[in-house]
Design a protein around this motif. Sequence first.
Motif, PDB file in Angstrom:
ATOM      1  N   GLY A 247       0.799  -1.225   0.000  1.00 38.88           N
ATOM      2  CA  GLY A 247       0.000   0.000   0.000  1.00 38.88           C
ATOM      3  C   GLY A 247       0.833   1.276   0.000  1.00 38.88           C
ATOM      4  O   GLY A 247       0.277   2.375   0.032  1.00 38.88           O
ATOM      5  N   TYR A 248       2.149   1.141  -0.011  1.00 37.51           N
ATOM      6  CA  TYR A 248       2.989   2.342  -0.038  1.00 37.51           C
ATOM      7  C   TYR A 248       3.072   2.898  -1.455  1.00 37.51           C
ATOM      8  O   TYR A 248       3.031   2.152  -2.433  1.00 37.51           O
ATOM      9  CB  TYR A 248       4.427   2.028   0.406  1.00 37.51           C
ATOM     10  N   LYS A 249       3.292   4.200  -1.517  1.00 37.16           N
ATOM     11  CA  LYS A 249       3.625   4.832  -2.794  1.00 37.16           C
ATOM     12  C   LYS A 249       5.155   4.820  -2.828  1.00 37.16           C
ATOM     13  O   LYS A 249       5.793   5.210  -1.833  1.00 37.16           O
ATOM     14  CB  LYS A 249       3.087   6.265  -2.745  1.00 37.16           C
ATOM     15  N   VAL A 250       5.743   4.359  -3.925  1.00 36.20           N
ATOM     16  CA  VAL A 250       7.210   4.232  -3.943  1.00 36.20           C
ATOM     17  C   VAL A 250       7.809   5.170  -4.981  1.00 36.20           C
ATOM     18  O   VAL A 250       7.415   5.147  -6.148  1.00 36.20           O
ATOM     19  CB  VAL A 250       7.630   2.777  -4.258  1.00 36.20           C
ATOM     20  N   LYS A 251       8.776   5.975  -4.546  1.00 36.24           N
ATOM     21  CA  LYS A 251       9.544   6.774  -5.511  1.00 36.24           C
ATOM     22  C   LYS A 251      10.900   6.082  -5.656  1.00 36.24           C
ATOM     23  O   LYS A 251      11.692   6.027  -4.713  1.00 36.24           O
ATOM     24  CB  LYS A 251       9.712   8.217  -5.028  1.00 36.24           C
ATOM     25  N   HIS A 252      11.113   5.528  -6.826  1.00 38.02           N
ATOM     26  CA  HIS A 252      12.289   4.700  -7.090  1.00 38.02           C
ATOM     27  C   HIS A 252      13.219   5.485  -8.028  1.00 38.02           C
ATOM     28  O   HIS A 252      12.832   5.801  -9.148  1.00 38.02           O
ATOM     29  CB  HIS A 252      11.778   3.400  -7.740  1.00 38.02           C
ATOM     30  N   VAL A 253      14.402   5.784  -7.541  1.00 43.99           N
ATOM     31  CA  VAL A 253      15.340   6.569  -8.357  1.00 43.99           C
ATOM     32  C   VAL A 253      16.550   5.705  -8.720  1.00 43.99           C
ATOM     33  O   VAL A 253      17.095   4.995  -7.870  1.00 43.99           O
ATOM     34  CB  VAL A 253      15.812   7.834  -7.590  1.00 43.99           C
ATOM     35  N   MET A 254      16.926   5.751  -9.989  1.00 48.87           N
ATOM     36  CA  MET A 254      18.105   4.998 -10.444  1.00 48.87           C
ATOM     37  C   MET A 254      19.000   5.889 -11.301  1.00 48.87           C
ATOM     38  O   MET A 254      18.509   6.603 -12.176  1.00 48.87           O
ATOM     39  CB  MET A 254      17.657   3.800 -11.274  1.00 48.87           C
ATOM     40  N   ASN A 255      20.284   5.838 -11.026  1.00 49.08           N
ATOM     41  CA  ASN A 255      21.225   6.621 -11.824  1.00 49.08           C
ATOM     42  C   ASN A 255      21.742   5.803 -13.000  1.00 49.08           C
ATOM     43  O   ASN A 255      21.670   4.568 -12.994  1.00 49.08           O
ATOM     44  CB  ASN A 255      22.411   7.066 -10.963  1.00 49.08           C
ATOM     45  N   VAL A 256      22.264   6.493 -13.986  1.00 50.42           N
ATOM     46  CA  VAL A 256      22.973   5.835 -15.090  1.00 50.42           C
ATOM     47  C   VAL A 256      24.375   6.435 -15.086  1.00 50.42           C
ATOM     48  O   VAL A 256      24.531   7.646 -15.248  1.00 50.42           O
ATOM     49  CB  VAL A 256      22.272   6.086 -16.444  1.00 50.42           C
ATOM     50  N   THR A 257      25.378   5.580 -14.871  1.00 46.76           N
ATOM     51  CA  THR A 257      26.755   6.070 -14.825  1.00 46.76           C
ATOM     52  C   THR A 257      27.303   6.139 -16.237  1.00 46.76           C
ATOM     53  O   THR A 257      27.582   5.110 -16.857  1.00 46.76           O
ATOM     54  CB  THR A 257      27.629   5.144 -13.943  1.00 46.76           C
ATOM     55  N   ASP A 258      27.437   7.358 -16.749  1.00 49.24           N
ATOM     56  CA  ASP A 258      27.996   7.508 -18.095  1.00 49.24           C
ATOM     57  C   ASP A 258      29.281   8.331 -18.067  1.00 49.24           C
ATOM     58  O   ASP A 258      29.772   8.764 -19.106  1.00 49.24           O
ATOM     59  CB  ASP A 258      26.955   8.085 -19.082  1.00 49.24           C
ATOM     60  N   VAL A 259      29.830   8.507 -16.881  1.00 51.66           N
ATOM     61  CA  VAL A 259      31.149   9.153 -16.757  1.00 51.66           C
ATOM     62  C   VAL A 259      31.723   8.800 -15.388  1.00 51.66           C
ATOM     63  O   VAL A 259      30.979   8.559 -14.432  1.00 51.66           O
ATOM     64  CB  VAL A 259      31.043  10.703 -16.896  1.00 51.66           C
ATOM     65  N   GLY A 260      33.052   8.689 -15.318  1.00 52.80           N
ATOM     66  CA  GLY A 260      33.725   8.681 -14.019  1.00 52.80           C
ATOM     67  C   GLY A 260      34.035   7.350 -13.361  1.00 52.80           C
ATOM     68  O   GLY A 260      34.738   7.299 -12.366  1.00 52.80           O
ATOM     69  N   HIS A 261      33.515   6.212 -13.909  1.00 54.88           N
ATOM     70  CA  HIS A 261      33.743   4.930 -13.233  1.00 54.88           C
ATOM     71  C   HIS A 261      35.025   4.295 -13.788  1.00 54.88           C
ATOM     72  O   HIS A 261      35.101   3.961 -14.956  1.00 54.88           O
ATOM     73  CB  HIS A 261      32.553   4.006 -13.475  1.00 54.88           C
ATOM     74  N   LEU A 262      36.007   4.120 -12.913  1.00 59.45           N
ATOM     75  CA  LEU A 262      37.269   3.525 -13.364  1.00 59.45           C
ATOM     76  C   LEU A 262      37.171   1.998 -13.287  1.00 59.45           C
ATOM     77  O   LEU A 262      36.236   1.462 -12.700  1.00 59.45           O
ATOM     78  CB  LEU A 262      38.431   4.035 -12.507  1.00 59.45           C
ATOM     79  N   THR A 263      38.142   1.317 -13.884  1.00 61.63           N
ATOM     80  CA  THR A 263      38.024  -0.149 -13.949  1.00 61.63           C
ATOM     81  C   THR A 263      38.097  -0.806 -12.577  1.00 61.63           C
ATOM     82  O   THR A 263      37.715  -1.950 -12.416  1.00 61.63           O
ATOM     83  CB  THR A 263      39.071  -0.786 -14.894  1.00 61.63           C
ATOM     84  N   SER A 264      38.579  -0.096 -11.562  1.00 62.40           N
ATOM     85  CA  SER A 264      38.410  -0.620 -10.206  1.00 62.40           C
ATOM     86  C   SER A 264      37.384   0.296  -9.545  1.00 62.40           C
ATOM     87  O   SER A 264      37.168   1.420  -9.985  1.00 62.40           O
ATOM     88  CB  SER A 264      39.730  -0.603  -9.439  1.00 62.40           C
TER      89      SER A 264
END
Length: 473
Positions: A59-76
């Motif tokens: 019965g909850y209203k859910v606000k679901h936020v998701m990011n898309v990483t398109d810069v800045g993530h290094l291989t580690s």
Amino acid sequence: MSVYLYNTKTRKKEEFKPLKDNEVSMYCCGPTVYSYAHIGNLRTYIFEDLIANTLRLHGYKVKHVMNVTDVGHLTSDGDEGEDKMLKAAEQEKKSVMDIARHYEETFFKHTEALKLKKPTVVCRATEHIVDMISFVKDLEDKGFAYFSNGNVYFDTAKFPKYGCLSGQNREDLKHGARTEQDTNKRNASDFVLWFTSSKFENQILQWESPWGKGYPGWHIECSAMSTKYLGERIDIHCGGIDHIPVHHENEIAQSEAKLGHEWVNYWVHTEFLNTKAGKMSKSTGGKTTIDTLKEMGYDPMVYKYFTLTSHYRSAAIFSEEAMDGAKKAYENLCDFVSEFKQKAHNQTLDENDSIALEKLKDEFNSYLFDDFKTPLAISHIWSVVKDNKKSDILKLNYVLHIDSVFNFGLKDVEAKTETSIEITPEIADLLEQRKTARAEKNWAKSDEIRDKLAELGIGVKDLPNKEIELIKL
Ligand code: AMP
Ligand code: ZN
């Protein structure tokens, strides 16, 4: 009935109490779009969708936020290695933005094939640079960040809680020491908030900032975007278990340093999908995607069924045998549903059925409300659909209920249709002869006629009231 979930932060199963009465804020770390999401990544997203659906069911209203990483993530996940996006662009001889948009688009095609609801907000890192710069500036003003040889770092020594999520001491967190140590850092666990040209001189995506032209570190995007879309306190933050020791520790450090108070109430993490050979990972060439599964003959729904047969806090092992089992089970379930639809189309739920249905729904819900026990919920489905004493209309309503959370596509399964059999004079004659033979208890003759009918593609099933059912063979 309350919802209980296991909180990584306290290492306990806790009753879920949202910050606002009826509304839940939920942030999930999204994909780094430098290659296709493998089915291990998708296990995590399937589960996150299930959390949101379960909370909605409550019965909850859910606000679901998701990011898309398109810069800045290094291989580690720390600050070592190459830039994932740049590396992919070089390998595929495409621009970084072409790479990013192609893999993002495919990611959402795949989640759609799995019937996952698109999050309420999907936000790209590259479209929130201003928010990130302002976040870093705040950290600098508050004394949590330092500038060293062109980069801005978070000073983990200033945040005594650092390591709280993984239960590690700051000094023990030597992720910087795994490969070459960044000598600009004051402490091994410090991490980059903003890079300038001191790291990758050939970085294509760069923005003006108070520290020089550059680009953000990976972790800052989640803090900046979650605060922007969900406010300063969040109910639930999700991700895979690999994010606990570095990415989520860093998110906590920078968010709580800036906000000055506790940031996330419940941390929820999904265990890994492994292969028999070990961990499935994108960076080590984990190439099994939704398209690969289709080529292997598995519908995306079969994969979803497979993932839900194990609990999200247990590792799951992917194998063809396991998928074959899931395929059989899923197809069986669809057959049941198809039959219920056929038989129930002119039935109505009587009062007893309605009471029984509510009880069954409550039982099913109780497994999900108890830390998302999907294997028990699936056993419950089978105990209901196979129960011959329950009416078809009751079972149909029950499966439609479970489909509102699992989204297995059951509501779209078509009702079985009667296959019409054309009764030719020859068949009519044989049926009449068989009737006479049976009346005379001449079983040998009756069997002989049954064989002749089978040769014509007609099966005969004798029903208790001397009626017969004809089956197209
Ligand atoms: P990435 O795109 O690498 O940032 O990963 C996306 C999501 O998938 C993150 O929440 C990871 O924690 C999660 N993840 C990565 N590998 C696996 C795996 N083998 N099984 C389940 N989840 C995974
Ligand atoms: Zn994140």
